[in-house]
Write a protein that holds these residues in place. Structure first.
Motif, PDB file in Angstrom:
ATOM      1  N   ALA A  13       0.832  -1.205   0.000  1.00 53.93           N
ATOM      2  CA  ALA A  13       0.000   0.000   0.000  1.00 53.93           C
ATOM      3  C   ALA A  13       0.866   1.254   0.000  1.00 53.93           C
ATOM      4  CB  ALA A  13      -0.930  -0.015   1.215  1.00 53.93           C
ATOM      5  N   ALA A  14       1.956   1.244   0.792  1.00 53.82           N
ATOM      6  CA  ALA A  14       2.856   2.391   0.831  1.00 53.82           C
ATOM      7  C   ALA A  14       3.560   2.574  -0.512  1.00 53.82           C
ATOM      8  CB  ALA A  14       3.877   2.207   1.946  1.00 53.82           C
ATOM      9  N   LEU A  19      -4.566   1.709  -0.945  1.00 53.35           N
ATOM     10  CA  LEU A  19      -4.988   0.446  -0.349  1.00 53.35           C
ATOM     11  C   LEU A  19      -5.738  -0.409  -1.362  1.00 53.35           C
ATOM     12  CD1 LEU A  19      -6.152   1.109   3.324  1.00 53.35           C
ATOM     13  CD2 LEU A  19      -4.563  -0.652   2.549  1.00 53.35           C
ATOM     14  N   ARG A  20      -6.520   0.252  -2.251  1.00 53.51           N
ATOM     15  CA  ARG A  20      -7.277  -0.493  -3.250  1.00 53.51           C
ATOM     16  C   ARG A  20      -6.330  -1.233  -4.210  1.00 53.51           C
ATOM     17  NH1 ARG A  20     -12.469  -0.493  -4.766  1.00 53.51           N
ATOM     18  NH2 ARG A  20     -12.896   1.195  -3.296  1.00 53.51           N
ATOM     19  N   LYS A  21      -5.293  -0.517  -4.658  1.00 54.62           N
ATOM     20  CA  LYS A  21      -4.324  -1.158  -5.552  1.00 54.62           C
ATOM     21  C   LYS A  21      -3.559  -2.278  -4.830  1.00 54.62           C
ATOM     22  CE  LYS A  21      -3.529   2.872  -8.508  1.00 54.62           C
ATOM     23  NZ  LYS A  21      -2.539   3.881  -8.973  1.00 54.62           N
ATOM     24  N   ALA A  22      -3.222  -2.043  -3.557  1.00 53.57           N
ATOM     25  CA  ALA A  22      -2.530  -3.067  -2.784  1.00 53.57           C
ATOM     26  C   ALA A  22      -3.421  -4.290  -2.600  1.00 53.57           C
ATOM     27  CB  ALA A  22      -2.114  -2.514  -1.427  1.00 53.57           C
ATOM     28  N   ALA A  23      -4.730  -4.070  -2.391  1.00 51.31           N
ATOM     29  CA  ALA A  23      -5.662  -5.184  -2.242  1.00 51.31           C
ATOM     30  C   ALA A  23      -5.710  -6.021  -3.514  1.00 51.31           C
ATOM     31  CB  ALA A  23      -7.055  -4.658  -1.898  1.00 51.31           C
ATOM     32  N   ALA A  24      -5.782  -5.352  -4.682  1.00 47.53           N
ATOM     33  CA  ALA A  24      -5.811  -6.068  -5.952  1.00 47.53           C
ATOM     34  C   ALA A  24      -4.507  -6.834  -6.156  1.00 47.53           C
ATOM     35  CB  ALA A  24      -6.052  -5.092  -7.100  1.00 47.53           C
ATOM     36  N   ASP A  25      -3.388  -6.222  -5.771  1.00 43.46           N
ATOM     37  CA  ASP A  25      -2.078  -6.859  -5.928  1.00 43.46           C
ATOM     38  C   ASP A  25      -1.968  -8.109  -5.058  1.00 43.46           C
ATOM     39  OD1 ASP A  25       0.884  -6.589  -6.803  1.00 43.46           O
ATOM     40  OD2 ASP A  25       1.016  -6.767  -4.626  1.00 43.46           O
ATOM     41  N   GLN A  26      -2.556  -8.082  -3.877  1.00 42.97           N
ATOM     42  CA  GLN A  26      -2.472  -9.198  -2.941  1.00 42.97           C
ATOM     43  C   GLN A  26      -3.618 -10.194  -3.088  1.00 42.97           C
ATOM     44  OE1 GLN A  26       0.186  -9.433  -0.301  1.00 42.97           O
ATOM     45  NE2 GLN A  26       0.981  -8.179  -1.967  1.00 42.97           N
ATOM     46  N   SER A  29      -9.977  -8.346  -0.999  1.00 34.18           N
ATOM     47  CA  SER A  29     -10.913  -7.245  -1.219  1.00 34.18           C
ATOM     48  C   SER A  29     -10.387  -5.972  -0.565  1.00 34.18           C
ATOM     49  CB  SER A  29     -12.283  -7.593  -0.634  1.00 34.18           C
ATOM     50  OG  SER A  29     -12.204  -7.633   0.791  1.00 34.18           O
ATOM     51  N   PRO A  30     -10.796  -4.795  -1.066  1.00 37.48           N
ATOM     52  CA  PRO A  30     -10.382  -3.533  -0.426  1.00 37.48           C
ATOM     53  C   PRO A  30     -10.763  -3.483   1.050  1.00 37.48           C
ATOM     54  CG  PRO A  30     -11.332  -3.101  -2.578  1.00 37.48           C
ATOM     55  CD  PRO A  30     -11.579  -4.555  -2.296  1.00 37.48           C
TER      56      PRO A  30
END
Length: 310
Positions: A13-14, A19-26, A29-30
């Motif tokens: 996320a950092a 956070l939304r992009k980090a959620a998709a990457d991992q 869900s957001p």
């Protein structure tokens, strides 16, 4: 909570600023990503992000945590990926254990061929007549003569072991040929002292449908099958030899098989290993190579026609 998972999500996320992009990457869900970061903040007792509807930025504590954990997380990620790659890499160490009695005549030539075909594999072979515990001894593959190993190992039968009474032509020319089992008492015979117990092995014969054990008084005794073979080849005595070491000499005329109706097939040679799910590619490749070269290979046992069968 899983702190490694939380830190990983925090770092993504950092890095991505969202956070939304980090959620998709991992692959979460957001909402789950937000909850995970909040749990991490609660566990640490500090806020890691300044959140607005349009922007995500690190707090001072978040900056410090990122600086401290990012290199370690990258190293951990590399180590895990390296472990995954090594499982599918042919290169690397391969530890094998086998009885000395089987090594020279059966296994070693095929192992040397494997080493020539796959020079990137670091073959580490221990010849030991004690049964190897694959886990305790950190071996990838084991071989043994006898019965299949217990304890959860997967065993593949390679060859039968026939016990063949043999003599060199020179011995027979000087001492004659025994025509029945009892006649062996009037001949010089070798003995094999088991390397792992020190006990003298009895000779074993097939009489009808039964196996008959006879204690033969040896005139020459040793605890090494190759040394016993040398003595028989030298014409010093009659020996009962394993087919894996005798058959090549029989077919070449250096040894004469005796008492063929009484050849006993008591045990077999097995290859054994742990569950396939735990194996690296080099281990699987070695197992398949040895099975292809040795399993059922008539170079190591007498066939029915040679035994006088149909």
């Amino acid at each position: 909570m899983n702190e490694i998972r939380g830190i990983s999500l925090f770092v993504r996320a950092a890095t991505l600023g969202s956070l939304r992009k980090a959620a998709a990457d991992q692959g979460v869900s957001p909402q789950a990503a937000s909850q995970t970061v909040m749990q991490l903040e609660k566990a640490l007792g500090v806020r890691l992000f300044h959140r607005t509807t349009r922007k995500l930025s690190l707090t001072e504590e978040g900056e410090r945590l990122l600086a401290n954990v990012a290199p370690a997380l990258a190293a951990l990620s590399f180590a895990l990926e390296d472990a995954r790659r090594s499982r599918e890499a042919l290169a690397g160490p391969l530890r094998v254990s086998a009885p000395a009695a089987l090594g020279r005549s059966v296994l070693w030539p095929a192992m040397l061929e494997f080493a020539a075909v796959h020079p990137e594999v670091q073959l580490d072979v221990t010849f030991d007549d004690h049964l190897t515990d694959l886990v305790a001894d950190r071996a990838d593959v084991g071989f043994r003569g006898g019965t299949p190993p217990a304890g959860g190992a997967i065993a593949r039968r390679l060859l039968p072991i026939q016990l063949i009474v043999c003599a060199a032509p020179d011995y027979l020319a000087r001492h004659g040929r025994p025509d029945h089992i009892d006649a062996l008492a009037g001949h010089r015979c070798t003995g094999y002292r088991r390397a792992n117990t020190g006990k003298l092995a009895p000779w074993v014969f097939r009489v009808g449908d039964e196996l008959v054990y006879r204690d033969i008084t040896p005139t020459l005794c040793c605890n090494d099958v190759d040394a016993e073979l040398d003595a028989v080849l030298a014409g010093l005595a009659i020996g009962q030899l394993g087919s894996f070491s005798a058959v090549g000499h029989i077919r070449a005329g250096r040894l004469v098989p005796l008492l063929l109706p009484h050849v006993a097939e008591r045990d077999a040679i097995y290859l054994y290993y742990r569950h396939r799910g735990e194996q690296a590619l080099r281990v699987r490749t070695f197992i398949e190579f040895m099975l292809a070269r040795i399993a059922g290979n008539p170079a190591f046992f007498l066939e029915a026609a040679e035994l006088g069968g149909p």
